[in-house]
Design an enzyme around this catalytic site. Structure first.
Site, PDB file in Angstrom:
ATOM      1  N   LYS A   1       0.924  -1.173  -0.026  1.00  0.00           N
ATOM      2  CA  LYS A   1      -0.031   0.050   0.055  1.00  0.00           C
ATOM      3  C   LYS A   1       1.058   1.310  -0.023  1.00  0.00           C
ATOM      4  CE  LYS A   1      -1.988  -0.760   4.059  1.00  0.00           C
ATOM      5  NZ  LYS A   1      -1.509  -2.014   4.512  1.00  0.00           N
TER       6      LYS A   1
ATOM      7  N   ARG B   1     -10.202   1.081   7.613  1.00  0.00           N
ATOM      8  CA  ARG B   1      -9.859  -0.307   8.116  1.00  0.00           C
ATOM      9  C   ARG B   1     -10.962  -0.918   8.737  1.00  0.00           C
ATOM     10  NH1 ARG B   1      -3.887   0.925   7.919  1.00  0.00           N
ATOM     11  NH2 ARG B   1      -2.723  -1.058   8.364  1.00  0.00           N
TER      12      ARG B   1
ATOM     13  N   ARG C   1      11.403  -6.371   5.972  1.00  0.00           N
ATOM     14  CA  ARG C   1      11.396  -5.161   6.251  1.00  0.00           C
ATOM     15  C   ARG C   1      11.881  -4.958   7.743  1.00  0.00           C
ATOM     16  NH1 ARG C   1       5.901  -1.635   5.925  1.00  0.00           N
ATOM     17  NH2 ARG C   1       5.320  -2.772   7.752  1.00  0.00           N
TER      18      ARG C   1
ATOM     19  N   ARG D   1      11.056  -1.763  12.400  1.00  0.00           N
ATOM     20  CA  ARG D   1       9.835  -1.285  12.761  1.00  0.00           C
ATOM     21  C   ARG D   1       9.190  -2.181  13.952  1.00  0.00           C
ATOM     22  NH1 ARG D   1       5.129   0.120   8.648  1.00  0.00           N
ATOM     23  NH2 ARG D   1       3.629  -0.870   9.910  1.00  0.00           N
TER      24      ARG D   1
ATOM     25  N   ARG E   1      -1.747  -8.749  13.019  1.00  0.00           N
ATOM     26  CA  ARG E   1      -2.144  -7.895  12.011  1.00  0.00           C
ATOM     27  C   ARG E   1      -2.914  -8.442  10.635  1.00  0.00           C
ATOM     28  NH1 ARG E   1       3.507  -5.427  11.178  1.00  0.00           N
ATOM     29  NH2 ARG E   1       2.409  -4.149   9.506  1.00  0.00           N
TER      30      ARG E   1
HETATM   31  P1  B4P Z   1       3.556  -1.704   2.642  1.00  0.00           P
HETATM   32  O1  B4P Z   1       2.371  -2.981   2.307  1.00  0.00           O
HETATM   33  O2  B4P Z   1       3.793  -0.814   1.553  1.00  0.00           O
HETATM   34  O3  B4P Z   1       3.462  -1.533   4.042  1.00  0.00           O
HETATM   35  P2  B4P Z   1       2.710  -0.504   4.706  1.00  0.00           P
HETATM   36  O4  B4P Z   1       2.024   0.396   3.839  1.00  0.00           O
HETATM   37  O5  B4P Z   1       3.611   0.132   5.726  1.00  0.00           O
HETATM   38  O6  B4P Z   1       1.313  -1.365   5.309  1.00  0.00           O
HETATM   39  P3  B4P Z   1       1.220  -1.731   7.156  1.00  0.00           P
HETATM   40  O7  B4P Z   1      -0.220  -2.387   6.822  1.00  0.00           O
HETATM   41  O8  B4P Z   1       2.209  -2.585   7.189  1.00  0.00           O
HETATM   42  O9  B4P Z   1       1.069  -0.711   7.707  1.00  0.00           O
HETATM   43  P4  B4P Z   1       0.434   1.003   8.030  1.00  0.00           P
HETATM   44  O10 B4P Z   1       1.385   1.799   8.025  1.00  0.00           O
HETATM   45  O11 B4P Z   1      -0.681   0.888   7.288  1.00  0.00           O
HETATM   46  O12 B4P Z   1       4.947  -2.724   2.274  1.00  0.00           O
HETATM   47  C1  B4P Z   1       5.392  -3.626   3.166  1.00  0.00           C
HETATM   48  C2  B4P Z   1       6.799  -4.051   2.817  1.00  0.00           C
HETATM   49  O13 B4P Z   1       6.730  -5.027   1.547  1.00  0.00           O
HETATM   50  C3  B4P Z   1       7.872  -3.164   2.536  1.00  0.00           C
HETATM   51  O14 B4P Z   1       9.187  -3.559   3.027  1.00  0.00           O
HETATM   52  C4  B4P Z   1       7.938  -3.218   0.897  1.00  0.00           C
HETATM   53  O15 B4P Z   1       9.288  -2.713   0.317  1.00  0.00           O
HETATM   54  C5  B4P Z   1       7.703  -4.316   0.344  1.00  0.00           C
HETATM   55  N1  B4P Z   1       6.852  -4.528  -0.682  1.00  0.00           N
HETATM   56  C6  B4P Z   1       5.885  -3.686  -1.232  1.00  0.00           C
HETATM   57  N2  B4P Z   1       5.737  -4.375  -2.363  1.00  0.00           N
HETATM   58  C7  B4P Z   1       6.578  -5.324  -2.742  1.00  0.00           C
HETATM   59  C8  B4P Z   1       6.565  -6.292  -3.960  1.00  0.00           C
HETATM   60  N3  B4P Z   1       5.696  -5.888  -4.971  1.00  0.00           N
HETATM   61  N4  B4P Z   1       7.508  -7.093  -3.716  1.00  0.00           N
HETATM   62  C9  B4P Z   1       8.287  -7.305  -2.925  1.00  0.00           C
HETATM   63  N5  B4P Z   1       8.293  -6.682  -1.413  1.00  0.00           N
HETATM   64  C10 B4P Z   1       7.260  -5.592  -1.593  1.00  0.00           C
HETATM   65  O16 B4P Z   1      -0.253   0.789   9.515  1.00  0.00           O
HETATM   66  C11 B4P Z   1       0.590   0.614  10.726  1.00  0.00           C
HETATM   67  C12 B4P Z   1      -0.207   0.772  11.950  1.00  0.00           C
HETATM   68  O17 B4P Z   1      -0.858   1.935  12.185  1.00  0.00           O
HETATM   69  C13 B4P Z   1      -1.291  -0.430  12.049  1.00  0.00           C
HETATM   70  O18 B4P Z   1      -1.175  -1.874  12.370  1.00  0.00           O
HETATM   71  C14 B4P Z   1      -2.345   0.324  13.044  1.00  0.00           C
HETATM   72  O19 B4P Z   1      -1.870   0.058  14.424  1.00  0.00           O
HETATM   73  C15 B4P Z   1      -2.240   1.627  12.702  1.00  0.00           C
HETATM   74  N6  B4P Z   1      -3.344   2.233  11.814  1.00  0.00           N
HETATM   75  C16 B4P Z   1      -3.032   2.608  10.712  1.00  0.00           C
HETATM   76  N7  B4P Z   1      -4.167   2.988  10.074  1.00  0.00           N
HETATM   77  C17 B4P Z   1      -5.187   2.661  10.843  1.00  0.00           C
HETATM   78  C18 B4P Z   1      -6.600   2.771  10.745  1.00  0.00           C
HETATM   79  N8  B4P Z   1      -7.430   3.281   9.734  1.00  0.00           N
HETATM   80  N9  B4P Z   1      -7.302   2.339  11.940  1.00  0.00           N
HETATM   81  C19 B4P Z   1      -6.786   2.119  12.899  1.00  0.00           C
HETATM   82  N10 B4P Z   1      -5.417   1.614  13.143  1.00  0.00           N
HETATM   83  C20 B4P Z   1      -4.693   2.124  11.982  1.00  0.00           C
END
Ligand code: B4P
Length: 192
Positions: free
Chosen positions: A14, A89, A128, A134, A145
């Site tokens: 994402k 979410r 990651r 992290r 998660r």
């Molecule tokens: P991403 O999937 O981009 O990770 P993210 O955006 O950080 O999503 P995540 O769900 O983990 O965390 P968020 O910040 O939204 O990439 C992950 C990894 O994969 C990276 O290392 C990347 O390089 C790699 N990758 C990507 N594409 C790839 C590909 N094609 N091939 C190989 N590798 C690849 O949320 C974090 C926390 O915040 C939540 O757990 C929650 O506690 C809170 N939160 C956020 N939004 C919330 C909401 N709306 N409501 C309640 N809590 C919330």
């Protein structure tokens, strides 16, 4: 004008894709996860509250998250549209976003769902963890998660599917390949 969401399980890409789409479409990307992490780092009251949940892989309560998103969506840079990454979410967050948009007589144009299987996601996030350290990227918390995604966020996806604004993209493959797929489906959605 584009108002869109990017939804997917943790690790589906994402944040990675949101940055690229935002650059190509010229709309601001807003990641609730990034806003929370910036607040945690700055030790703000919001960050101190959010950290209690994030470290355990739990959702930050809707009451906190919704207010934060409402405030962010009232800023001037969203006038040309926005790409919300990681919100909504929960179905309660869907209802809240509906209310915010209805007040401004606005609606969502497209909801993009990135898909990938759980084992690939665990593998990516453990990768990651080695790079960034992290606090929520260890295996037990990653699996929690993922469970939350299946239990709560899949219902969000179903709501947007009912409204016929959902478009799914396979998140497996090279990052550039996934971006190409995303741009193709967005182009198709615009001309539909
Ligand atoms: P991403 O999937 O981009 O990770 P993210 O955006 O950080 O999503 P995540 O769900 O983990 O965390 P968020 O910040 O939204 O990439 C992950 C990894 O994969 C990276 O290392 C990347 O390089 C790699 N990758 C990507 N594409 C790839 C590909 N094609 N091939 C190989 N590798 C690849 O949320 C974090 C926390 O915040 C939540 O757990 C929650 O506690 C809170 N939160 C956020 N939004 C919330 C909401 N709306 N409501 C309640 N809590 C919330």
């Amino acid at each position: 004008m584009t108002r869109m969401l990017i939804i997917g399980p943790p690790g589906s890409g994402k944040g990675t894709q949101a940055e690229r789409i935002s650059g190509r479409l010229g709309v601001v990307a807003i990641s609730t996860g990034d806003i929370f992490r910036a607040n945690v780092k700055g030790e703000t009251p919001l960050g101190i509250e959010a950290r209690k949940y994030m470290d355990n892989g739990d959702f930050v309560p809707d009451s906190v998250t919704n207010k934060m998103v409402r405030d962010r969506l009232s800023e001037a840079d969203v006038e040309n549209g926005f790409l919300l990454d990681g919100y909504p979410r929960t179905t309660a967050q869907v209802d809240y976003l509906d209310e915010i948009l209805a007040k401004g007589d606005e609606k969502l144009d497209v909801v993009l769902q990135l898909t990938a299987d759980d084992e690939e996601l665990v593998h990516r996030l453990l990768g990651r963890a080695k790079e960034t350290g992290r606090s929520d990227d260890n295996e037990a918390i990653i699996r929690h998660r993922l469970d939350l995604y299946h239990e709560q966020t899949e219902a969000v996806v179903a709501k947007y599917a009912e409204r016929a604004i959902l478009t799914q993209v396979d998140g497996i493959g090279l990052i550039d390949e996934v971006t190409d797929r995303v741009m193709q489906v967005l182009k198709a959605a615009q001309t539909a």
